[in-house]
Design a protein around this motif. Structure first.
Motif, short mmCIF file in Angstrom:
data_model
loop_
_atom_site.label_atom_id
_atom_site.label_comp_id
_atom_site.label_asym_id
_atom_site.label_seq_id
_atom_site.Cartn_x
_atom_site.Cartn_y
_atom_site.Cartn_z
N UNK A 1 35.36 23.95 47.39
CA UNK A 1 36.09 23.23 48.18
C UNK A 1 37.48 22.81 46.85
N UNK A 2 37.44 23.48 45.83
CA UNK A 2 39.29 22.60 45.42
C UNK A 2 40.20 24.42 45.85
N UNK A 3 39.31 25.75 46.49
CA UNK A 3 40.24 26.64 46.79
C UNK A 3 41.48 26.54 47.35
N UNK A 4 41.08 25.65 48.23
CA UNK A 4 42.29 25.77 49.59
C UNK A 4 43.22 25.01 49.19
N UNK A 5 43.50 24.03 47.94
CA UNK A 5 44.35 23.25 47.56
C UNK A 5 44.82 24.41 46.65
N UNK A 6 44.26 25.13 45.71
CA UNK A 6 44.71 26.30 44.26
C UNK A 6 44.91 27.60 45.36
N UNK A 7 44.99 27.31 46.49
CA UNK A 7 45.71 28.97 47.10
C UNK A 7 47.38 28.32 47.22
N UNK B 1 30.55 29.80 59.66
CA UNK B 1 32.04 30.73 59.68
C UNK B 1 32.84 29.95 60.47
N UNK B 2 32.37 28.97 61.39
CA UNK B 2 34.02 28.47 61.66
C UNK B 2 34.16 27.13 60.66
N UNK B 3 33.54 26.89 59.74
CA UNK B 3 33.50 25.86 58.22
C UNK B 3 34.66 26.33 57.68
N UNK B 4 33.93 27.93 57.55
CA UNK B 4 35.48 29.26 56.41
C UNK B 4 36.84 29.28 57.49
N UNK B 5 36.29 29.54 58.36
CA UNK B 5 37.71 29.83 59.07
C UNK B 5 38.60 28.33 58.29
N UNK B 6 38.17 27.71 58.80
CA UNK B 6 39.14 26.44 58.79
C UNK B 6 39.08 25.29 57.66
N UNK B 7 38.28 26.12 56.46
CA UNK B 7 38.72 25.43 55.66
C UNK B 7 39.85 26.78 54.08
N UNK B 8 39.77 27.97 54.97
CA UNK B 8 40.94 28.67 54.23
C UNK B 8 41.67 29.50 55.07
N UNK B 9 41.92 28.38 56.46
CA UNK B 9 43.12 28.86 57.03
C UNK B 9 43.05 30.15 57.67
#
Length: 593
Positions: free
Chosen positions: A156-162, A183-191
């Motif tokens: 979950x910290x990945x999007x903040x780290x990016x 798949x939809x969740x991955x796209x939302x979390x990682x923009x």
């Protein structure tokens, strides 16, 4: 994108003439600077989707990978192919970390593998921020979704780290198992724009799916390993106790096997995993703590000795067989009582009630998969939202076993359950039917029942397996959590009344996976093993089984012919070509003599 440059790297570095389905489309997204999601089956070639761009970018590519063992294997394989890569994780001490960071700064490496937990560290993020990071590849991306089967909070910290990286690297998420919701969740979390999702489908054409129901599982496993002697595989069990029991059983029958579960020490797990990766043992018996990201390409079979909790987990674990594209098999040994273990895990979990209900529903899907009469591959693909035709290869598509009429035996069991008034489970029902004289039977006066001893010519175990079959077929139902009782269903009642017949197919026999390998393949495999031991890398890092089979077909005796073998790039030719070709020349000379 310079497609010619990408294809040149594909051929000269990795030894392949053509991209596999989806690879080119994903690389095009990456080279166009677009965040993207790659959903490809295990063994579909996801790694090349970021490794090739990494060699085309000026800066570095950071790969987030959840397992230390996978990082080391992939880095070893890249270095062996002439690609400068390194990793930073908990196995690396601080001086080495500083040295590797300095090397990254100076352009000594093109790829850096890290664990997701690293990105929680402000100090590490700061160090990473000083590097020219062009691409962040997130492997096993389904771990970021709470809807997935293997959610990991560290993801979950990945999007903040990016966001905190000054270079604002683009993102490539990769996974083998993602429902539409995941798949939809991955796209939302990682923009990631959902239009940049490349999904090549979930079918594995080289993987035969088999379900073995209500049989003596120990006997089946031993028979299977006997007819597939020399082939490497993984056997999964749900509990540490069962892993230990199966490992002991196999060792007693002279099968080279080792155990892997969270109860072993770090040193034991590491040693056993290394023995498996280096082909020193034939079988790894493990809980699901083992295997995510295991890059061993020549796993020929995966056997689930007990039912896993979800179809996603099952298919991902099954997909560890046949990563090299050669014929392989995934076998589920199904017994209805094993569902109770997963029920217990859900009951004891810290999930809230709605999440528990979701897990119960996923477990129900697993039971439906085991009991479907239709194509197993088709069932799995439908679960992931994909339409398909019957595969023609799975155990249901190829089932030619005879069905036996067992109506009379079924009526005896069903009658006993009725007379026990649905107050007892399978064990007591089997004991009453076979005329057992134990304390519990006497205390409950069960020897007075009219069904006591009416199957006394049979073993309790085989009567228990018959009960499992009747439960799986819907004539009985198992009620309750940890200690379930048996009750007759409406379908069972119609059998008792003589309105319905019951047929049971004969036990499934273990079969040989593929033709026995020829003598030349054995010699090449032995050379590969020696080289691997000398370099202290797993044999598949040198060459996959597929490449060795390719050598047996092409019989290369010069550099040009050797380079035509799949998986042979320039670096491998220079390192190993002469040694392997010497064995091939010798074999051909002996054949002509």
């Amino acid at each position: 994108m310079d497609l010619a440059a990408a294809q040149h790297i594909l051929k000269t570095t990795f030894g392949y003439d053509d991209f596999r389905p989806g690879q080119q489309a994903i690389i095009e997204h990456v080279m166009a600077g677009e965040n993207s999601l790659a959903i490809m089956p295990t063994g579909g070639g996801k790694s090349l989707c970021y490794q090739i761009p990494a060699l085309m970018f000026d800066g570095i590519t950071v790969v987030v990978s959840p397992l230390i063992s996978l990082m080391k294997d992939q880095v070893d394989a890249l270095n062996d192919s002439g690609v400068p890569a390194t990793f930073i994780n908990s196995s690396v001490d601080w001086p080495d970390i500083q040295e590797r960071l300095a090397g990254l700064h100076n352009g000594a490496y093109k790829l850096l593998y890290v664990a997701p937990e690293r990105l929680d560290s402000a100090a590490f993020l700061q160090a990473l921020g000083q590097l020219p990071v062009d691409l962040l590849a997130v492997d096993e991306a389904h771990c970021i979704s709470q809807w997935g089967h293997d959610f990991r909070p560290s993801y979950l910290a990945l999007s903040t780290a990016i966001e905190q990286l000054p270079t604002q690297p683009q993102v490539l998420a990769l996974t083998a198992t993602a429902t539409e919701q995941v798949a939809a969740d991955i796209c939302q979390q990682l923009r990631i724009d959902p239009q940049n999702e490349v999904n090549t489908g979930f079918a594995r054409d080289n993987l035969d799916l088999t379900v073995v129901k209500d049989q003596d599982t120990d006997r089946f496993i031993l028979d299977y390993l006997k007819v597939n002697q020399g082939e490497t595989g993984i056997i999964y069990a749900s509990t540490r106790k069962e892993v230990t029991r199966l490992t002991t059983l196999l060792t007693r029958h002279h099968v080279k096997a080792a155990a892997y579960h969270a109860g072993l020490s770090d040193d034991e797990r590491r040693a056993n995993q290394e023995d498996f990766l280096y082909d020193r043992i034939q079988v790894m018996v493990a809980t699901n703590a083992f295997g995510m990201g295991i890059d061993k390409s020549n796993v020929r079979f995966v056997i689930h000795a007990q039912v896993p909790g979800t179809l996603e987990a099952y298919y991902q674990e099954a997909g560890r067989a046949g990563r090299d594209g050669l014929p392989s098999e995934a076998i589920l040994l199904y017994r209805a009582q094993d569902l109770q273990i997963q029920h217990f895990f859900i009951d004891q979990s810290e999930r809230d009630e709605s999440n528990k209900q979701r897990e119960y529903q996923k477990l129900q899907v697993m039971s439906q998969y085991a009991n479907t009469q239709g194509c197993l591959q088709q069932f799995i693909l439908a679960y992931f939202g994909e339409d398909s035709e019957p595969c023609g290869r799975c155990s249901n598509c190829r089932d030619d076993r005879e069905a036996q009429d067992i109506t009379v035996s079924a009526q005896k069991v069903l009658s006993c359950v009725v007379r026990l008034r649905s107050r007892f489970g399978k064990g007591i029902v089997a004991q009453v039917l076979t005329g057992a004289h134990n304390q519990r039977v006497r205390d409950n006066h069960l020897e007075e029942l009219s069904t006591y001893g009416i199957m006394n010519g049979q073993r309790q175990k085989s009567v228990g397996e018959l009960i499992d079959f009747l439960t799986a077929a819907g004539y009985l139902q198992s009620i309750g959590g940890q200690y379930p009782t048996l009750a007759i269903t409406q379908e069972g009642a119609s059998v008792l009344k003589g309105e319905t017949q019951v047929f049971r197919k004969m036990a499934r026999k273990a079969k040989r996976l593929a033709p026995v390998d020829d003598e030349l393949f054995g010699k090449l495999r032995e050379l590969r093993h020696q080289l691997a031991e000398d370099q202290h890398v797993p044999p598949f890092v040198i060459f996959s089984d597929r490449s060795l089979h390719g050598m047996c077909e092409v019989l290369p005796q010069d550099d040009e012919a050797f380079l035509s073998v799949k998986g042979v790039g320039q670096s491998k030719l220079e390192k190993y070509g002469e040694a392997f070709m010497a064995i091939i020349r010798e074999d051909q000379a002996a054949a002509k003599a």
